[in-house]
Enzyme design. Structure first.
Site, PDB file in Angstrom:
ATOM      1  N   ARG A   1       0.810  -1.146   0.068  1.00 32.86           N
ATOM      2  CA  ARG A   1       0.019  -0.072   0.096  1.00 32.86           C
ATOM      3  C   ARG A   1       0.833   1.226  -0.059  1.00 32.86           C
ATOM      4  O   ARG A   1       2.050   1.243   0.230  1.00 32.86           O
ATOM      5  CB  ARG A   1      -0.946  -0.011   1.206  1.00 32.86           C
ATOM      6  CG  ARG A   1      -0.626  -0.537   2.441  1.00 32.86           C
ATOM      7  CD  ARG A   1       0.456  -0.201   3.022  1.00 32.86           C
ATOM      8  NE  ARG A   1       0.182   1.433   3.279  1.00 32.86           N
ATOM      9  CZ  ARG A   1       1.098   2.425   3.734  1.00 32.86           C
ATOM     10  NH1 ARG A   1       2.457   1.903   3.760  1.00 32.86           N
ATOM     11  NH2 ARG A   1       0.939   3.687   3.880  1.00 32.86           N
ATOM     12  N   GLY A   2       0.189   2.138  -0.313  1.00 27.39           N
ATOM     13  CA  GLY A   2       0.991   3.784  -0.471  1.00 27.39           C
ATOM     14  C   GLY A   2       1.110   4.057  -1.748  1.00 27.39           C
ATOM     15  O   GLY A   2       1.355   3.101  -2.677  1.00 27.39           O
ATOM     16  N   ALA A   3       0.800   5.195  -2.142  1.00 31.23           N
ATOM     17  CA  ALA A   3       0.602   5.358  -3.729  1.00 31.23           C
ATOM     18  C   ALA A   3       1.769   4.971  -4.488  1.00 31.23           C
ATOM     19  O   ALA A   3       1.777   4.380  -5.418  1.00 31.23           O
ATOM     20  CB  ALA A   3       0.247   7.096  -3.734  1.00 31.23           C
TER      21      ALA A   3
ATOM     22  N   ARG B   1      -7.711  -0.459  -6.461  1.00 31.60           N
ATOM     23  CA  ARG B   1      -7.800   1.011  -5.517  1.00 31.60           C
ATOM     24  C   ARG B   1      -8.031   2.219  -6.274  1.00 31.60           C
ATOM     25  O   ARG B   1      -6.925   2.321  -7.263  1.00 31.60           O
ATOM     26  CB  ARG B   1      -6.561   0.869  -4.504  1.00 31.60           C
ATOM     27  CG  ARG B   1      -6.293  -0.088  -3.713  1.00 31.60           C
ATOM     28  CD  ARG B   1      -5.561   0.155  -2.718  1.00 31.60           C
ATOM     29  NE  ARG B   1      -6.208   1.011  -1.486  1.00 31.60           N
ATOM     30  CZ  ARG B   1      -5.283   1.379  -0.561  1.00 31.60           C
ATOM     31  NH1 ARG B   1      -4.342   1.229  -0.270  1.00 31.60           N
ATOM     32  NH2 ARG B   1      -6.148   2.177   0.363  1.00 31.60           N
TER      33      ARG B   1
ATOM     34  N   GLN C   1      -1.560   2.338  10.130  1.00 31.22           N
ATOM     35  CA  GLN C   1      -0.445   2.507   9.203  1.00 31.22           C
ATOM     36  C   GLN C   1       0.656   3.061  10.058  1.00 31.22           C
ATOM     37  O   GLN C   1       1.619   2.975   9.881  1.00 31.22           O
ATOM     38  CB  GLN C   1      -0.787   3.246   7.818  1.00 31.22           C
ATOM     39  CG  GLN C   1      -1.369   2.257   7.000  1.00 31.22           C
ATOM     40  CD  GLN C   1      -3.071   2.681   6.937  1.00 31.22           C
ATOM     41  OE1 GLN C   1      -3.365   2.990   8.195  1.00 31.22           O
ATOM     42  NE2 GLN C   1      -3.700   2.401   6.004  1.00 31.22           N
TER      43      GLN C   1
ATOM     44  N   ASP D   1      -2.011  10.835  -2.049  1.00 34.43           N
ATOM     45  CA  ASP D   1      -2.482   9.825  -2.782  1.00 34.43           C
ATOM     46  C   ASP D   1      -2.842  10.603  -4.098  1.00 34.43           C
ATOM     47  O   ASP D   1      -2.560   9.849  -5.387  1.00 34.43           O
ATOM     48  CB  ASP D   1      -3.727   9.017  -2.452  1.00 34.43           C
ATOM     49  CG  ASP D   1      -3.034   8.260  -1.490  1.00 34.43           C
ATOM     50  OD1 ASP D   1      -2.960   8.574  -0.421  1.00 34.43           O
ATOM     51  OD2 ASP D   1      -2.896   6.906  -1.957  1.00 34.43           O
TER      52      ASP D   1
ATOM     53  N   ASN E   1      -5.253  12.372   0.748  1.00 34.90           N
ATOM     54  CA  ASN E   1      -4.561  11.520   1.530  1.00 34.90           C
ATOM     55  C   ASN E   1      -5.194  10.650   2.456  1.00 34.90           C
ATOM     56  O   ASN E   1      -6.588  10.961   2.720  1.00 34.90           O
ATOM     57  CB  ASN E   1      -3.440  12.387   2.145  1.00 34.90           C
ATOM     58  CG  ASN E   1      -2.102  11.617   2.556  1.00 34.90           C
ATOM     59  OD1 ASN E   1      -1.816  10.641   2.098  1.00 34.90           O
ATOM     60  ND2 ASN E   1      -1.662  11.650   3.933  1.00 34.90           N
ATOM     61  N   LYS E   2      -4.600   9.969   3.256  1.00 38.42           N
ATOM     62  CA  LYS E   2      -4.976   9.188   4.440  1.00 38.42           C
ATOM     63  C   LYS E   2      -6.095   9.820   5.323  1.00 38.42           C
ATOM     64  O   LYS E   2      -5.858  11.089   5.449  1.00 38.42           O
ATOM     65  CB  LYS E   2      -4.063   8.466   5.139  1.00 38.42           C
ATOM     66  CG  LYS E   2      -4.472   7.492   6.245  1.00 38.42           C
ATOM     67  CD  LYS E   2      -5.438   6.289   6.115  1.00 38.42           C
ATOM     68  CE  LYS E   2      -4.939   5.759   4.736  1.00 38.42           C
ATOM     69  NZ  LYS E   2      -5.833   4.684   4.153  1.00 38.42           N
TER      70      LYS E   2
HETATM   71  O1  MRU Z   1      -4.237   3.057   2.529  1.00 39.57           O
HETATM   72  P1  MRU Z   1      -2.964   3.234   2.279  1.00 39.57           P
HETATM   73  O2  MRU Z   1      -2.180   2.871   3.353  1.00 39.57           O
HETATM   74  O3  MRU Z   1      -2.576   2.959   0.800  1.00 39.57           O
HETATM   75  O4  MRU Z   1      -2.552   4.813   2.280  1.00 39.57           O
HETATM   76  C1  MRU Z   1      -1.418   5.626   2.091  1.00 39.57           C
HETATM   77  C2  MRU Z   1      -1.433   7.006   2.229  1.00 39.57           C
HETATM   78  O5  MRU Z   1      -2.430   7.711   2.450  1.00 39.57           O
HETATM   79  C3  MRU Z   1       0.053   7.549   2.225  1.00 39.57           C
HETATM   80  O6  MRU Z   1       0.014   8.833   3.079  1.00 39.57           O
HETATM   81  C4  MRU Z   1      -0.013   7.978   0.589  1.00 39.57           C
HETATM   82  O7  MRU Z   1      -0.127   6.806  -0.280  1.00 39.57           O
HETATM   83  C5  MRU Z   1       1.220   8.393   0.270  1.00 39.57           C
HETATM   84  S1  MRU Z   1       2.597   7.322   0.536  1.00 39.57           S
HETATM   85  C6  MRU Z   1       4.136   7.769  -0.019  1.00 39.57           C
END
Ligand code: MRU
Length: 345
Positions: free
Chosen positions: A46-48, A89, A194, A235, A245-246
């Site tokens: 996970r993470g963009a 996603r 996370q 994201d 973002n999250k």
């Molecule tokens: O649901 P996730 O864990 O994929 O969400 C991740 C985030 O919101 C991060 O802050 C974002 O992807 C940036 S990662 C460098």
């Protein structure tokens, strides 16, 4: 060296299984793009930026899996795999960025074997490029923080959200590497945690001073002068400077504004979406069980209705700057984001 989240080895994709952290550091190996799609869907990765590169590796696997004898058939098989990977996603734009880059390379190839070779080379290149970009971003962002600062971050925008090094945590790493003594406050980041499972694990693993807080202590720590600045990942960032973002990022940014604490976003140019407006972007809604329990333990009554958006939108007026590999965009963002992209050419 920070953790390596995803890599290509012997025609397979190897990833850290992030659902097992922080209890055990385990790696999974995939030879089928459907496994990669599942891994993205279930947050194994996970993470963009990490899902952008994983999508690219997924298509490279699809090219190897296809039994096509000619280019047109292979492109059709790749289109099918792209759709499956894309639908995992919806919010992080890096996923479609990674998939489109690979499709473009595939379309340029003349034969099946040439396409197979070039998509693998390109996907590996994208992974290496991600690390270099994060290091450049980190250097750019390090100048924003002072010796003895305490920096808050939300969710995980670290090595575990990228191929390695991280975006927001890359800035924190680079600040640390520049010799400044800094501390980090990581929010727990309910519902999937996370912050506690990944950010706290990753920073501890790398020897960076980190304290964990419940999400509900953001106001307390800011009101008590325990925070000098905030840096988070993204994201998707729009031309207007709206940051997806999250979930909870908007609350942190609002609280930072209330306490005159600078709020920064760190993201590569591949996270920008210069086409869409805020209302055009799909916010992923995740399953209720993430909210009705913690781990396997149920913490809410049976049958309760749940609202569980995975992301929120932080408006530009709450953001002090957006740190990228090409420099830092400052408000007004419409203009400064345009300049960042011109600097790219
Ligand atoms: O649901 P996730 O864990 O994929 O969400 C991740 C985030 O919101 C991060 O802050 C974002 O992807 C940036 S990662 C460098």
């Amino acid at each position: 060296m920070s953790l390596r989240t995803v890599e290509w080895k012997d025609n397979s994709v190897i990833m850290i299984d992030q659902t097992k952290l922080p209890n055990s550091l385990e790696y999974v190996t995939y030879n089928d793009y459907n496994q990669v799609a599942d891994a993205i869907r279930t947050l194994v990765v996970r993470g963009a930026p990490a899902i952008g590169v994983s999508g690219a590796f997924g298509l490279a696997l699809a090219a190897l899996q296809s039994d096509a004898k000619e280019k047109n058939q292979l492109i059709q098989d790749l289109e099918k795999a792209k759709k499956i990977l894309f639908e995992t996603r919806p919010t992080a734009i890096n996923l479609s960025w990674g998939l489109e880059k690979i499709m473009k390379i595939a379309e340029q190839g003349k034969t099946v074997s040439e396409i197979r070779d070039t998509v693998i080379v390109k996907a590996k290149e994208m992974a290496e490029e991600d690390i270099n970009i994060n290091k450049r971003m980190g250097k750019n962002g390090a100048e924003l923080f002072q010796d003895n600062d305490t920096i808050m971050t939300h969710c995980n925008a670290g090595a575990l959200a990228t191929v390695a090094y991280g975006t927001a945590l890359g800035v924190i790493r680079a600040t640390n590497e520049s010799g400044k003594n800094i501390k980090v406050i990581a929010t727990e980041t309910r519902p999937v945690q996370q912050g506690s499972r990944l950010t706290a694990f990753e920073l501890k693993h790398d020897g960076i001073d980190v304290s964990l807080i419940p999400d509900t202590a953001v106001g307390y720590t800011m009101a008590n002068d325990l925070v000098n600045g905030v840096v988070v990942g993204a994201d998707r960032i729009l031309q207007t400077g709206h940051v997806f973002n999250k979930i909870g990022t908007y609350q942190v940014a609002t609280m930072a504004k209330r306490h005159n604490i600078p709020f920064y976003v760190a993201a590569p140019l591949s996270t920008f979406d210069l086409e869409n407006k805020p209302e055009d972007v799909i916010i992923e809604q995740r399953k209720a069980s993430e909210v009705t329990g913690i781990g396997d333990k149920r913490t809410a009554p049976d049958g309760i209705d749940v609202i569980n958006p995975a992301f929120d939108i932080t408006p530009p007026e709450l953001i002090s700057g957006i740190i990228t590999e090409n420099g830092i965009a400052k408000p007004p963002f419409e203009q400064s984001i345009k300049e960042l992209f011109q600097a790219k050419k």
